[in-house]
Scaffold this motif. Structure first.
Motif, PDB file in Angstrom:
ATOM      1  N   PHE A   1       7.022   6.657  -2.102  1.00 36.85           N
ATOM      2  CA  PHE A   1       6.199   6.744  -0.891  1.00 36.85           C
ATOM      3  C   PHE A   1       5.114   7.803  -1.050  1.00 36.85           C
ATOM      4  O   PHE A   1       3.938   7.567  -0.724  1.00 36.85           O
ATOM      5  CB  PHE A   1       7.076   7.068   0.329  1.00 36.85           C
ATOM      6  CG  PHE A   1       7.815   5.891   0.880  1.00 36.85           C
ATOM      7  CD1 PHE A   1       7.145   4.898   1.582  1.00 36.85           C
ATOM      8  CD2 PHE A   1       9.178   5.757   0.704  1.00 36.85           C
ATOM      9  CE1 PHE A   1       7.814   3.803   2.095  1.00 36.85           C
ATOM     10  CE2 PHE A   1       9.863   4.671   1.213  1.00 36.85           C
ATOM     11  CZ  PHE A   1       9.183   3.682   1.906  1.00 36.85           C
ATOM     12  N   GLY A   2       5.493   8.978  -1.538  1.00 32.64           N
ATOM     13  CA  GLY A   2       4.510  10.053  -1.661  1.00 32.64           C
ATOM     14  C   GLY A   2       3.391   9.731  -2.623  1.00 32.64           C
ATOM     15  O   GLY A   2       2.208   9.956  -2.328  1.00 32.64           O
ATOM     16  N   LEU A   3       3.723   9.170  -3.789  1.00 35.68           N
ATOM     17  CA  LEU A   3       2.687   8.850  -4.773  1.00 35.68           C
ATOM     18  C   LEU A   3       1.816   7.691  -4.313  1.00 35.68           C
ATOM     19  O   LEU A   3       0.613   7.664  -4.595  1.00 35.68           O
ATOM     20  CB  LEU A   3       3.334   8.529  -6.116  1.00 35.68           C
ATOM     21  CG  LEU A   3       3.806   9.741  -6.924  1.00 35.68           C
ATOM     22  CD1 LEU A   3       4.503   9.298  -8.196  1.00 35.68           C
ATOM     23  CD2 LEU A   3       2.621  10.643  -7.271  1.00 35.68           C
ATOM     24  N   SER A   4       2.390   6.717  -3.619  1.00 34.50           N
ATOM     25  CA  SER A   4       1.574   5.608  -3.110  1.00 34.50           C
ATOM     26  C   SER A   4       0.529   6.114  -2.133  1.00 34.50           C
ATOM     27  O   SER A   4      -0.637   5.689  -2.166  1.00 34.50           O
ATOM     28  CB  SER A   4       2.477   4.574  -2.425  1.00 34.50           C
ATOM     29  OG  SER A   4       3.341   3.966  -3.346  1.00 34.50           O
ATOM     30  N   ILE A   5       0.931   7.038  -1.261  1.00 38.24           N
ATOM     31  CA  ILE A   5      -0.017   7.602  -0.293  1.00 38.24           C
ATOM     32  C   ILE A   5      -1.113   8.386  -0.996  1.00 38.24           C
ATOM     33  O   ILE A   5      -2.225   8.531  -0.468  1.00 38.24           O
ATOM     34  CB  ILE A   5       0.744   8.486   0.718  1.00 38.24           C
ATOM     35  CG1 ILE A   5       1.710   7.616   1.543  1.00 38.24           C
ATOM     36  CG2 ILE A   5      -0.201   9.210   1.646  1.00 38.24           C
ATOM     37  CD1 ILE A   5       2.619   8.417   2.447  1.00 38.24           C
ATOM     38  N   ALA A   6      -0.836   8.899  -2.197  1.00 39.81           N
ATOM     39  CA  ALA A   6      -1.858   9.630  -2.956  1.00 39.81           C
ATOM     40  C   ALA A   6      -2.695   8.705  -3.830  1.00 39.81           C
ATOM     41  O   ALA A   6      -3.910   8.903  -3.975  1.00 39.81           O
ATOM     42  CB  ALA A   6      -1.189  10.703  -3.816  1.00 39.81           C
TER      43      ALA A   6
ATOM     44  N   VAL B   1       0.818  -1.220   0.000  1.00 37.21           N
ATOM     45  CA  VAL B   1       0.000   0.000   0.000  1.00 37.21           C
ATOM     46  C   VAL B   1       0.847   1.264   0.000  1.00 37.21           C
ATOM     47  O   VAL B   1       0.524   2.241  -0.677  1.00 37.21           O
ATOM     48  CB  VAL B   1      -0.949  -0.012   1.224  1.00 37.21           C
ATOM     49  CG1 VAL B   1      -1.661   1.320   1.369  1.00 37.21           C
ATOM     50  CG2 VAL B   1      -1.968  -1.128   1.088  1.00 37.21           C
ATOM     51  N   LEU B   2       1.965   1.255   0.738  1.00 39.11           N
ATOM     52  CA  LEU B   2       2.721   2.481   0.965  1.00 39.11           C
ATOM     53  C   LEU B   2       3.867   2.712  -0.007  1.00 39.11           C
ATOM     54  O   LEU B   2       4.410   3.819  -0.065  1.00 39.11           O
ATOM     55  CB  LEU B   2       3.280   2.490   2.400  1.00 39.11           C
ATOM     56  CG  LEU B   2       2.253   2.467   3.522  1.00 39.11           C
ATOM     57  CD1 LEU B   2       2.957   2.462   4.873  1.00 39.11           C
ATOM     58  CD2 LEU B   2       1.317   3.664   3.436  1.00 39.11           C
ATOM     59  N   PHE B   3       4.285   1.692  -0.775  1.00 42.86           N
ATOM     60  CA  PHE B   3       5.470   1.879  -1.609  1.00 42.86           C
ATOM     61  C   PHE B   3       5.301   1.380  -3.048  1.00 42.86           C
ATOM     62  O   PHE B   3       5.635   2.076  -4.003  1.00 42.86           O
ATOM     63  CB  PHE B   3       6.666   1.170  -0.966  1.00 42.86           C
ATOM     64  CG  PHE B   3       7.949   1.330  -1.732  1.00 42.86           C
ATOM     65  CD1 PHE B   3       8.666   2.511  -1.673  1.00 42.86           C
ATOM     66  CD2 PHE B   3       8.436   0.300  -2.530  1.00 42.86           C
ATOM     67  CE1 PHE B   3       9.851   2.670  -2.381  1.00 42.86           C
ATOM     68  CE2 PHE B   3       9.602   0.441  -3.253  1.00 42.86           C
ATOM     69  CZ  PHE B   3      10.315   1.635  -3.178  1.00 42.86           C
TER      70      PHE B   3
END
Length: 373
Positions: A118-123, A55-57
């Motif tokens: 990380f940033g794009l996965s969170i989005a 989910v996160l990466f």
């Protein structure tokens, strides 16, 4: 080795030609789906670390790989031209050479890829969940797993195709061989004894840190263990709600309900549900001395007659819910009939079960009239 090579050759050519990092993405996607959806494996703590990475990466990394298939260099000062002399500065030498060199980079380096992943996965994952919220499938485990997996695999396929279109020397590659060689040299061939001692201390610290975090994730503290049974109905849109229960029934006619069970026992549990039909009478005692109020009264429910309507068994995984449609068909008539669903974890049911035999039950008060037939 021969058997492994034979299995490798059985894979489709596009899979065999995947770069190492994209192949790792595909393997992680498959492993996460197995750990989250397979009947036995999904009950193990293995799905926690895989799910976090999934989910996160992983979605962000695959998307970044598709956007930037080419290799990039770190924006260090080595790209800056030689410092101009005073005479060159006076003559108007270009002082923006380093900025121009950095701004002309076509790719991104490894550190930037990790941060953006990380940033794009969170989005990306919340956006997928938002879209699913407006579909008939809703935000549930299987739709989320399938949607994120599909997005990740499509991004990985696009990234692989875009890399193939580039010259070999321009393609992004994870320098894992260089990392391995550098790490091996640092650990096994230190320059001084002090470096060797520091390397050993670093390895031990990393092992302890990873072990502590892994233990905390894989073996979470035991919380309160309990089960629950409840009744639901369907609204006009087909959604399950805890409301609009039937209050008036006709003898011999069935009424559809949904029985739900939640398992928080810490392990896969077998349940037995017993459905009782009770003709009860509410008796009002004159006084309740223990309350301290001489005018207080206590109502007592007395079962006049009881029949067992049905019983069924099911098995529910830990931290999972089970829903089943149930057709309620009462046999006794009268006002204030009580229909009780008793839940017995483990399958141990007394010969004549009652509400006193289990702490998990749910009941429904109904008025049952005789059939006109």
């Amino acid at each position: 080795m021969v058997a492994f090579r034979s299995l490798w050759l059985l894979l489709p050519r596009p899979l065999r030609q995947l770069p190492a990092d994209l192949a790792a993405v595909v393997v992680l996607v498959v492993a996460t789906n197995v750990a989250a959806l397979a009947p036995v494996i999904r009950e193990t703590p293995l799905r926690v670390p895989l799910g976090l990475a999934f989910v996160l990466f992983v979605p962000g990394y695959a998307f970044i790989a598709a956007l930037f298939p080419e290799a990039g260099e770190s924006p260090d000062r080595s790209d800056e031209p030689d410092t101009p002399t005073e005479s060159e500065t006076a003559e108007g030498a270009d002082s923006d050479g380093w900025y121009d060199a950095v701004s002309s980079r076509s790719g991104i380096d490894g550190l930037e890829r990790v941060a953006l992943s990380f940033g794009l996965s969170i989005a990306i994952v919340p956006l997928i969940g938002l879209v699913l919220n407006f579909t008939p499938w809703g935000i549930r485990l299987v739709p989320i797993a399938v949607s994120v997996s599909g997005f990740t695999l499509v991004s990985a396929a696009v990234a692989a195709e875009r890399r193939r279109d580039l010259p070999v020397e321009e393609r992004f590659q994870v320098p894992y061989r260089a990392w391995y060689a550098a790490g091996r040299t640092e650990l096994l061939e230190p320059d001084t004894r002090a470096d060797a001692a520091l390397n050993v201390l670093l390895v031990v610290s990393v092992i302890l840190a990873v072990g502590s975090v892994g233990y905390a994730v894989m073996v979470p503290p035991d919380g309160e263990q309990f089960s629950a049974i409840y009744l639901l109905t369907e609204d006009d849109e087909g959604e399950l709600i805890a409301d609009d229960y039937p209050t008036e029934l006709v003898q011999g006619e069935s009424q559809e309900l949904v029985v739900g069970i939640d398992n928080h026992e810490g392990e896969r549990t077998e349940y037995t549900v017993v459905v009782l039909e009770q003709d009860v009478e509410v008796v009002e005692n004159e006084t309740a001395p223990e309350s301290g109020d001489p005018n207080a009264t206590v109502n007592e429910t007395v079962v006049q007659e009881q029949r067992e309507l049905d019983r069924f068994e099911t098995t529910v995984a830990n931290n999972e819910s089970w829903h089943q449609t149930y057709d309620l068909e009462p046999t006794m008539t009268g006002e204030n009939q009580r229909i009780v669903w008793l839940l017995f974890p483990g399958g141990d049911v007394p010969a004549e079960p009652s509400m006193a035999d289990t702490e998990y039950s749910v009941h429904l008060w109904v008025d049952v009239s005789e059939s006109n037939d």
